[in-house]
Design a protein around this motif. Structure first.
Motif, PDB file in Angstrom:
ATOM      1  N   THR A  28      75.439  35.698  -2.339  1.00 52.31           N
ATOM      2  CA  THR A  28      74.459  35.513  -3.404  1.00 52.31           C
ATOM      3  C   THR A  28      74.516  34.095  -3.954  1.00 52.31           C
ATOM      4  O   THR A  28      75.561  33.438  -3.912  1.00 52.31           O
ATOM      5  N   ASN A  40      70.682  40.887  -9.679  1.00 50.28           N
ATOM      6  CA  ASN A  40      71.267  39.661  -9.114  1.00 50.28           C
ATOM      7  C   ASN A  40      70.866  38.415  -9.894  1.00 50.28           C
ATOM      8  O   ASN A  40      70.831  37.308  -9.360  1.00 50.28           O
ATOM      9  N   GLN A  93      69.706  36.326  -2.571  1.00 49.11           N
ATOM     10  CA  GLN A  93      70.895  36.976  -2.055  1.00 49.11           C
ATOM     11  C   GLN A  93      70.646  37.505  -0.644  1.00 49.11           C
ATOM     12  O   GLN A  93      69.515  37.796  -0.257  1.00 49.11           O
TER      13      GLN A  93
END
Length: 624
Positions: A436, A424, A429
Motif C-alpha cells: 500500500t 486504505n 494499494q
C-alpha cells in the motif's frame, strides 16, 4: 501576622523589580489559526492565542460551529444553573463556545464550558489590545479542576469576537476550523525540547503539577532519548538582585553568589522553612546532575534523579538538603564529586558559569520568547501551551517530527487514530501483494509510493504506483501479466516495463494473448509445411520424408540433404589434397632454386665461369 504579610508583600515588590530588571527580551504569545468557512462575509483566517491549560490538538485540527450563550455569557457559573447544554448530538458538529472575558479565571470559564459539553472554548477579549496568553491562576485555592480541563482554549481579539457575536445574533451558522498543524515546527526526524522547571515543592498547584508530570512522563522521555528520537535539556529560572537591594536581608536569604542568582522564598515567609537560596542551590545541583550524566552518555538519568529527589527529599519532611541529594546521586551511580565541582562555591562573589548560562537561555531567541512562566515546555524552539500532562505533551512532541519519521509510540491508538485502516486512506494499494502507498503519520495519512525489498515504486500514490528498476519483477511480477499453462510460464515483466514476450500480444499489464502464427501466416508457410499452433509458440513439420529448416522456413528431402552433405565433404577433401600437392610442389621448387644459387656462389670463388666474357685465358711459356 500583619507584619509577616507586610514583609511578604515587600519581597514580592522586590521580586517584581528583579524580574523587570533582568528580563530584556520579549514574551511571545503562542498562537494557532482559526479559519472561518461560513458565513461568507467572515470567511478567512484569524489568529488566536493558545491557552496555557487544557489540551491543544498540536499537529491536528478541529471543525465545529460557534455558539454564543444567551445567558451566563462570561461562563463564570455552571451552565446547569441555566439549564443549558452544548453536548453534541449524533451526526452534529462539535460546539465551540464563545464567551466574554472578565469576572473569573480563564480556567473557570473553560471548566464550565467543558462540563456543559463544549468541544472548545473561545474567549473574546473585552478590550482592544494585542493577544495575550491565558494562564492558570497562581492561587492554591479551590482549583482542583485545573488538571481535569481537557478541551482546547483560545483567546480572540475584541474586534473579531464582536463580528462573531453579530453574525450569531443575525441567525448565521458560524462554521470554524481550529488549526494547530503549524503551531509547532516539524523540520526533521528528531525533536529538541526543553523543560523549564523548579526544585521547589512548596509553591502550590504548579509545583505539584510539574513533579507529577516528571514522574508520569519519565518512562516515555527516557525511551525517546535512548533511541535518539529526541534531545532533551532541563533548565531553571533565576533572577539577579538589583544593586540597591544586594545588602538587604531579603536578597541575602534568597540569592547566592552575592545577589547574582535568586529565587523566591518557597513559603513566601522569611521567618520559617527554607529560603530562596536553598532552592537556587538545588536547582543548580539538578543542572549539574544533567551535565555530568550527559558527559557519561546517560542524559536520561536526570529524570531518575529529579523523581527520586522529589520522593526522598521533600521540604515538608525537612530533607531538602545536600546530604539527601548526595544519597540519591550515589544510588544512581553518578560521580558526586564531579557534580560538586560543577556547582562551585555559592558564597563566592563571582559568576557561576552554569547559572549564568541558564540566565542567558531565559532570554528568547528567534521565534521563542522569554521564559517567564513556570513550568514551561519548549518544543523545537516554540513554547508549549496547554495542560502539563503526559498524553498532551507526548502529542505535542509527536507533532514536532517530520511526517513519516515519527517513532512507533506516536502512532499508538492512545495518541492518534490510524487513517489507513479505513478504505486504505484513499491511497493506492495492491491487495494481491499486500502493498500500500498509505503511510500513517501523527499528522494524518500520507499517500506515498513505497519501497519494498529494495524496489522503489513510483507514481502519484493515490491512483497509481509501479515498481521500477532492477528487481522490480520480484515484487508481484512488477504488476505485469504472468500466466502458467501446461507446465510453461510466461511473463511480460522486464526492467523497462511490461512488454508481452515473443509469441504474445497485448498491453503487458492486464493480459497477453497467444499469437496464432499459423492463422496469421507469420511462420511455417512453405508449400510442403504443416503448421500447428501452440501456446506461446508453434510447431512446424513437413509432409512425407521432408525435413523442415526453420532458418529458411522451407522443407527439403532428407536423402537430398544427405547427398548434398557427402558431396560437400568430398569437395572439401579433394580441395585440401590439391592444396597440399600444390604446396609441396612450390616447396620443392623453392628449395631447388635455393640450392642452385648456393652451388654457383661456391664455384665462383674457385674458378671462373664460362659465361664471364672479356677475360683473357692465354698462357705464356718461357723456354729454358
Amino acid at each position: 501576622m500583619e507584619l509577616r504579610s507586610a514583609r511578604a508583600m515587600l519581597w514580592l515588590l522586590v521580586w517584581a523589580a528583579m524580574l523587570c530588571t533582568c528580563c530584556h527580551g520579549r514574551f511571545v504569545v503562542e498562537k494557532n489559526s482559526l479559519k472561518v468557512t461560513a458565513p461568507a462575509d467572515l470567511k478567512g483566517s484569524y489568529e488566536c492565542a493558545i491557552g496555557n491549560f487544557g489540551v491543544p490538538q498540536y499537529g491536528g485540527t478541529m471543525v465545529g460551529i460557534v455558539v454564543y450563550p444567551k445567558a451566563n455569557r462570561k461562563a463564570c457559573k455552571s451552565f446547569d444553573d441555566f439549564d443549558i447544554s452544548y453536548k453534541a448530538k449524533p451526526g452534529s458538529l462539535p460546539t465551540f463556545l464563545l464567551v466574554d472575558r472578565g469576572d473569573c479565571f480563564f480556567t473557570k470559564k473553560a471548566w464550565n464550558a467543558q462540563n456543559a459539553g463544549a468541544a472548545a472554548i473561545l474567549v473574546a477579549d473585552d478590550k482592544s489590545e494585542p493577544l495575550i496568553t491565558m494562564d492558570t491562576p497562581e492561587e492554591s485555592g479551590n482549583t482542583d479542576y485545573l488538571e481535569n480541563i481537557t478541551i482546547p482554549s483560545a483567546l480572540i481579539t475584541k474586534s473579531f469576537g464582536d463580528k462573531l457575536k453579530k453574525a450569531i445574533d443575525n441567525g448565521d451558522m458560524v462554521n470554524v476550523n481550529l488549526d494547530w498543524t503549524e503551531s509547532l515546527p516539524h523540520p526533521d526526524e528528531r525533536v529538541e525540547y526543553e523543560f523549564w522547571t523548579n526544585s521547589n515543592d512548596e509553591c502550590g498547584p504548579k509545583c505539584d503539577s510539574q513533579i507529577d508530570f516528571v514522574k508520569s512522563f519519565k518512562g516515555a522521555a527516557q525511551v525517546l532519548e535512548k533511541k535518539g528520537y529526541t534531545q532533551f535539556t532541563p533548565h531553571y529560572i533565576t533572577w539577579y538582585c538589583p544593586d540597591s537591594f544586594i545588602l538587604s536581608k531579603q536578597c541575602k536569604s534568597q540569592c547566592i553568589n552575592h545577589g547574582r542568582y535568586c529565587a523566591p522564598d518557597p513559603e513566601q515567609d522569611f521567618s520559617k522553612g527554607y529560603d530562596g537560596k536553598d532552592v537556587v542551590v538545588q536547582n543548580l545541583r539538578q543542572v549539574c546532575v544533567y551535565k555530568v550524566a550527559k558527559e557519561n552518555g546517560k542524559p536520561w538519568l536526570w529524570w531518575d534523579y529529579v523523581t527520586d529527589f522529589a520522593i526522598r527529599c521533600p521540604m515538608k519532611e525537612k530533607k531538602y538538603t545536600k546530604e539527601c541529594a548526595d544519597s540519591v546521586i550515589k544510588s544512581l551511580g553518578l560521580d558526586h564529586k564531579a557534580i560538586d565541582k560543577c556547582i562551585g562555591d555559592p558564597d563566592t562573589d563571582k559568576e557561576n558559569p552554569v547559572l549564568k548560562a541558564e540566565q542567558d537561555a531565559q532570554i528568547g531567541k528567534g521565534s521563542r520568547g522569554d521564559v517567564t512562566i513556570l513550568p514551561t515546555l519548549v518544543i523545537n524552539n516554540r513554547q508549549y501551551r496547554g495542560k502539563l500532562d503526559k498524553g498532551a505533551v507526548l502529542k505535542a512532541i509527536c507533532a514536532g517530527f517530520r511526517e513519516t519519521t515519527e517513532p512507533a509510540v506516536c502512532l499508538s491508538e492512545d495518541i492518534q487514530t490510524n487513517e489507513c485502516l479505513e478504505n486504505n486512506g484513499g491511497c493506492w494499494q495492491d491487495k494481491a501483494a499486500n502493498i500500500t502507498a498509505c503511510k500513517d503519520t501523527f499528522r494524518g495519512r500520507v499517500c506515498e509510493c513505497p519501497v519494498v525489498k529494495g524496489v522503489k515504486f513510483v507514481g502519484d500514490g493515490y491512483t497509481h504506483c509501479e515498481a521500477s528498476g532492477s528487481g522490480r519483477c520480484e515484487i508481484n511480477n512488477g504488476g505485469c501479466w504472468k500466466e502458467t499453462r501446461h507446465g510453461r510460464t510466461y511473463s511480460s515483466c522486464t526492467n523497462d516495463g511490461c512488454k508481452c514476450p515473443d509469441g504474445f500480444k497485448g498491453d503487458g499489464v492486464h493480459k497477453c494473448e497467444d499469437i496464432d502464427e499459423c492463422k496469421e501466416r507469420t511462420a511455417c508457410q512453405c508449400k510442403e509445411c504443416k503448421c500447428k499452433n501452440t501456446w506461446g509458440s508453434y510447431e512446424c513439420g513437413c509432409s512425407g520424408s521432408l525435413l523442415y529448416m526453420k532458418e529458411h522456413d522451407t522443407c527439403i528431402s532428407k536423402s537430398a540433404a544427405t547427398e548434398v552433405g557427402w558431396s560437400f565433404l568430398w569437395v572439401i577433401f579433394f580441395g585440401l589434397v590439391a592444396a597440399g600437392i600444390a604446396g609441396y610442389a612450390v616447396y620443392k621448387y623453392r628449395i631447388r632454386r635455393y640450392m642452385d644459387s648456393e652451388i654457383r656462389a661456391i664455384m665462383a670463388q674457385y674458378m671462373p665461369l664460362d659465361n664471364q666474357g672479356g677475360v683473357s685465358n692465354h698462357s705464356h711459356h718461357i723456354e729454358m
